[in-house]
Design a protein around this motif. Sequence first.
Motif, PDB file in Angstrom:
ATOM      1  N   ASP A 184       0.647  -1.464  -0.305  1.00  0.00           N
ATOM      2  CA  ASP A 184       0.562  -0.020  -0.128  1.00  0.00           C
ATOM      3  C   ASP A 184       0.782   1.233  -0.373  1.00  0.00           C
ATOM      4  O   ASP A 184       0.573   1.868  -0.350  1.00  0.00           O
ATOM      5  N   LEU A 185       2.141   0.937   0.626  1.00  0.00           N
ATOM      6  CA  LEU A 185       2.966   2.452   0.498  1.00  0.00           C
ATOM      7  C   LEU A 185       3.556   2.683  -1.085  1.00  0.00           C
ATOM      8  O   LEU A 185       3.243   3.573  -0.794  1.00  0.00           O
ATOM      9  N   ARG A 186       3.841   1.620  -1.400  1.00  0.00           N
ATOM     10  CA  ARG A 186       4.307   1.841  -2.102  1.00  0.00           C
ATOM     11  C   ARG A 186       3.352   2.252  -3.907  1.00  0.00           C
ATOM     12  O   ARG A 186       3.649   2.947  -4.182  1.00  0.00           O
ATOM     13  N   ILE A 244       0.969   3.708  -2.865  1.00  0.00           N
ATOM     14  CA  ILE A 244       0.380   5.856  -2.557  1.00  0.00           C
ATOM     15  C   ILE A 244       2.164   6.583  -3.090  1.00  0.00           C
ATOM     16  O   ILE A 244       1.671   7.675  -2.814  1.00  0.00           O
ATOM     17  N   GLY A 245       3.188   5.946  -3.668  1.00  0.00           N
ATOM     18  CA  GLY A 245       4.002   6.883  -3.791  1.00  0.00           C
ATOM     19  C   GLY A 245       5.203   6.039  -2.846  1.00  0.00           C
ATOM     20  O   GLY A 245       5.858   7.504  -3.114  1.00  0.00           O
ATOM     21  N   VAL A 246       4.777   6.273  -1.638  1.00  0.00           N
ATOM     22  CA  VAL A 246       5.988   5.921  -0.594  1.00  0.00           C
ATOM     23  C   VAL A 246       7.714   5.278  -0.702  1.00  0.00           C
ATOM     24  O   VAL A 246       6.783   3.795  -1.207  1.00  0.00           O
ATOM     25  N   ARG A 247       8.222   6.224  -1.125  1.00  0.00           N
ATOM     26  CA  ARG A 247       9.475   4.947  -1.201  1.00  0.00           C
ATOM     27  C   ARG A 247      10.428   5.371  -0.268  1.00  0.00           C
ATOM     28  O   ARG A 247      10.414   6.282   0.734  1.00  0.00           O
ATOM     29  N   SER A 248      11.057   4.428  -0.048  1.00  0.00           N
ATOM     30  CA  SER A 248      11.894   4.144   0.666  1.00  0.00           C
ATOM     31  C   SER A 248      13.141   4.490   1.135  1.00  0.00           C
ATOM     32  O   SER A 248      13.589   4.468  -0.069  1.00  0.00           O
TER      33      SER A 248
END
Length: 64
Positions: free
Chosen positions: A53-55, A57-61
């Motif tokens: 889900d984080l990927r 919505i565009g959140v990158r580690s």
Amino acid sequence: MLDANAFDAIQLSSSPLFALRAFHAVVQPWHYLLRAVHILSTAAFFGGIVLLDLRLIGVRSAAG
């Protein structure tokens, strides 16, 4: 008051409960190991969902 026979349709038989009791007696020595595996696999499953889900919505580690 309700008639006592009104609940006969949803009454459980005792024979499956005795089968579960025998299964529990066999698994008893490994109970905590099985519980730990269950908790870890559940955490891995939901952790994978969170990462996906984080990927999406565009959140990158920082590691990626």
